[in-house]
Design a protein around this motif. Structure first.
Motif, PDB file in Angstrom:
ATOM      1  N   SER A  32     -55.207  11.426  48.496  1.00  0.00           N
ATOM      2  CA  SER A  32     -55.416  10.915  49.532  1.00  0.00           C
ATOM      3  C   SER A  32     -56.900  11.616  50.082  1.00  0.00           C
ATOM      4  N   THR A  33     -56.937  12.834  49.915  1.00  0.00           N
ATOM      5  CA  THR A  33     -58.103  13.541  50.681  1.00  0.00           C
ATOM      6  C   THR A  33     -59.434  13.098  49.467  1.00  0.00           C
ATOM      7  N   GLN A  34     -59.223  13.017  48.222  1.00  0.00           N
ATOM      8  CA  GLN A  34     -60.245  12.511  47.558  1.00  0.00           C
ATOM      9  C   GLN A  34     -60.780  11.029  47.756  1.00  0.00           C
ATOM     10  N   MET A  43     -58.836   6.515  56.991  1.00  0.00           N
ATOM     11  CA  MET A  43     -58.103   7.552  57.759  1.00  0.00           C
ATOM     12  C   MET A  43     -56.968   8.109  57.064  1.00  0.00           C
ATOM     13  N   ILE A  44     -56.649   9.237  57.028  1.00  0.00           N
ATOM     14  CA  ILE A  44     -55.618   9.914  56.498  1.00  0.00           C
ATOM     15  C   ILE A  44     -54.879  11.021  57.415  1.00  0.00           C
ATOM     16  N   TYR A  45     -53.752  11.170  56.924  1.00  0.00           N
ATOM     17  CA  TYR A  45     -52.995  12.085  57.930  1.00  0.00           C
ATOM     18  C   TYR A  45     -53.061  13.460  57.417  1.00  0.00           C
ATOM     19  N   THR A  46     -53.545  14.649  58.000  1.00  0.00           N
ATOM     20  CA  THR A  46     -53.407  15.843  57.216  1.00  0.00           C
ATOM     21  C   THR A  46     -53.418  16.979  58.229  1.00  0.00           C
ATOM     22  N   GLY A  47     -53.703  18.185  58.022  1.00  0.00           N
ATOM     23  CA  GLY A  47     -53.783  19.098  58.871  1.00  0.00           C
ATOM     24  C   GLY A  47     -55.126  19.771  59.161  1.00  0.00           C
ATOM     25  N   SER A  48     -54.974  20.783  59.872  1.00  0.00           N
ATOM     26  CA  SER A  48     -56.232  21.460  60.336  1.00  0.00           C
ATOM     27  C   SER A  48     -56.816  22.478  59.163  1.00  0.00           C
ATOM     28  N   TRP A  49     -55.982  22.519  58.192  1.00  0.00           N
ATOM     29  CA  TRP A  49     -56.365  23.391  56.820  1.00  0.00           C
ATOM     30  C   TRP A  49     -57.598  22.677  56.136  1.00  0.00           C
ATOM     31  N   MET A  50     -57.497  21.300  56.593  1.00  0.00           N
ATOM     32  CA  MET A  50     -58.622  20.385  55.745  1.00  0.00           C
ATOM     33  C   MET A  50     -59.813  20.454  56.379  1.00  0.00           C
ATOM     34  N   LYS A  71     -48.302   8.658  69.581  1.00  0.00           N
ATOM     35  CA  LYS A  71     -47.310   9.061  70.197  1.00  0.00           C
ATOM     36  C   LYS A  71     -46.339   8.183  70.232  1.00  0.00           C
ATOM     37  N   GLY A  72     -44.916   8.765  69.796  1.00  0.00           N
ATOM     38  CA  GLY A  72     -43.779   7.944  69.855  1.00  0.00           C
ATOM     39  C   GLY A  72     -43.014   8.281  70.990  1.00  0.00           C
ATOM     40  N   LYS A  73     -41.697   8.479  70.799  1.00  0.00           N
ATOM     41  CA  LYS A  73     -40.804   8.910  71.907  1.00  0.00           C
ATOM     42  C   LYS A  73     -41.349  10.098  72.594  1.00  0.00           C
ATOM     43  N   GLU A  74     -41.982  11.120  71.852  1.00  0.00           N
ATOM     44  CA  GLU A  74     -42.041  12.442  72.281  1.00  0.00           C
ATOM     45  C   GLU A  74     -43.726  12.697  71.692  1.00  0.00           C
ATOM     46  N   ASN A  75     -44.353  13.331  72.388  1.00  0.00           N
ATOM     47  CA  ASN A  75     -45.808  13.700  72.055  1.00  0.00           C
ATOM     48  C   ASN A  75     -45.796  15.170  71.283  1.00  0.00           C
ATOM     49  N   THR A  76     -45.614  14.925  69.943  1.00  0.00           N
ATOM     50  CA  THR A  76     -45.421  16.194  69.328  1.00  0.00           C
ATOM     51  C   THR A  76     -45.686  16.000  68.051  1.00  0.00           C
ATOM     52  N   SER A  77     -45.770  17.130  67.225  1.00  0.00           N
ATOM     53  CA  SER A  77     -46.276  17.390  65.809  1.00  0.00           C
ATOM     54  C   SER A  77     -45.485  18.647  65.159  1.00  0.00           C
ATOM     55  N   VAL A  78     -45.644  18.759  63.892  1.00  0.00           N
ATOM     56  CA  VAL A  78     -45.132  19.873  63.273  1.00  0.00           C
ATOM     57  C   VAL A  78     -46.154  20.895  63.059  1.00  0.00           C
ATOM     58  N   ILE A  79     -45.667  22.223  62.955  1.00  0.00           N
ATOM     59  CA  ILE A  79     -46.412  23.188  62.948  1.00  0.00           C
ATOM     60  C   ILE A  79     -45.846  24.162  62.146  1.00  0.00           C
ATOM     61  N   HIS A  80     -46.499  24.913  61.348  1.00  0.00           N
ATOM     62  CA  HIS A  80     -46.011  26.106  60.796  1.00  0.00           C
ATOM     63  C   HIS A  80     -47.457  27.204  60.519  1.00  0.00           C
ATOM     64  N   GLY A  81     -46.996  28.470  60.041  1.00  0.00           N
ATOM     65  CA  GLY A  81     -48.021  29.258  59.607  1.00  0.00           C
ATOM     66  C   GLY A  81     -47.725  30.123  58.499  1.00  0.00           C
ATOM     67  N   LEU A  82     -48.748  31.041  58.004  1.00  0.00           N
ATOM     68  CA  LEU A  82     -48.708  31.812  56.809  1.00  0.00           C
ATOM     69  C   LEU A  82     -48.623  33.117  56.952  1.00  0.00           C
ATOM     70  N   GLY A  83     -48.093  33.877  56.417  1.00  0.00           N
ATOM     71  CA  GLY A  83     -47.750  35.356  56.471  1.00  0.00           C
ATOM     72  C   GLY A  83     -48.304  36.117  55.472  1.00  0.00           C
ATOM     73  N   ASN A  84     -48.884  37.289  55.652  1.00  0.00           N
ATOM     74  CA  ASN A  84     -49.161  38.252  54.582  1.00  0.00           C
ATOM     75  C   ASN A  84     -48.114  39.159  54.294  1.00  0.00           C
ATOM     76  N   GLN A 139     -60.268  20.901  68.989  1.00  0.00           N
ATOM     77  CA  GLN A 139     -59.566  21.223  70.129  1.00  0.00           C
ATOM     78  C   GLN A 139     -58.233  20.419  70.153  1.00  0.00           C
ATOM     79  N   ILE A 140     -58.339  19.377  69.404  1.00  0.00           N
ATOM     80  CA  ILE A 140     -57.432  18.517  69.478  1.00  0.00           C
ATOM     81  C   ILE A 140     -56.028  19.175  68.587  1.00  0.00           C
ATOM     82  N   PHE A 141     -56.274  19.983  67.803  1.00  0.00           N
ATOM     83  CA  PHE A 141     -55.343  20.762  66.931  1.00  0.00           C
ATOM     84  C   PHE A 141     -54.844  21.823  68.046  1.00  0.00           C
TER      85      PHE A 141
END
Length: 196
Positions: A32-34, A43-50, A71-84, A139-141
């Protein structure tokens, strides 16, 4: 507020014009990114890393932007991080530890942020990342992170993630309704989770 009105209109347009999205087969043949970076999809759904990839792409750098998630019933998203991490069998544990400590420092976070690599985890350095690509509303992220929920994982995430791909692919291909696919997926995922 204006974004929800926009997405309502957009959803209505998509529902009334069924051929506006590539088929599941087309999407499986090309990332999809290509498709997005070549202007084949709008339009695509992707994350800040792109962001940095879109910022350096000749087509997207001045033609696209970031929008809040619908926005659905909640205004939310999924988040995770990376670790070294350090390998348990490293021959240089002291040096590895010093390097990992540095990677977690404010200085390293500022370098990462200024290069646009990813949102830095060190509090107070996120603004540097936002400013690193002023042509995007990054800033949206940061705003959406405030209401985010942790990326769901379990002991055997790979098993149910595979099911998710299987069932959602059937739904996108029109082989199952989204409702049926979601119900069956939930049942099978719950069975797998109960076995952990």
């Amino acid at each position: 507020k204006c974004h929800s009105e926009y997405f309502d209109k957009l959803r209505t347009h998509f529902l009334c014009n069924a051929s506006v999205s590539p088929s599941a087969a087309q999407m499986s043949e090309t990332e999809s990114t290509q498709l997005f970076e070549s202007g084949k999809v709008a339009m695509i759904y992707t994350g800040s890393w792109m962001a940095s990839a879109f910022h350096t792409n000749e087509y997207t750098k001045d033609k696209v932007d970031v929008a809040y998630l619908p926005k659905g019933k909640e205004n939310t998203s999924v988040i995770h991080g990376l670790g070294n991490v350090i390998a348990a069998n490293t021959k240089h544990p002291k040096e590895a530890w010093e390097f990992v400590k540095y990677l977690g420092s404010k200085e390293a976070a500022e370098i990462q942020a200024s290069k646009g690599a990813a949102i830095p985890a060190f509090n107070g350095t996120q603004d540097t990342w936002v400013k690193s690509m002023p042509n995007f509303n990054l800033q949206i992220f940061i705003d959406q992170a405030a209401n985010a929920k942790a990326y769901p994982i379990s002991k055997d995430t790979a098993k149910w993630a595979k099911l998710e791909t299987e069932y959602m692919t059937k739904a996108w291909a029109g082989q199952m309704s989204v409702e049926d696919a979601a119900k069956e997926l939930a049942q099978k995922m719950n069975e797998l989770l109960a076995q952990e």
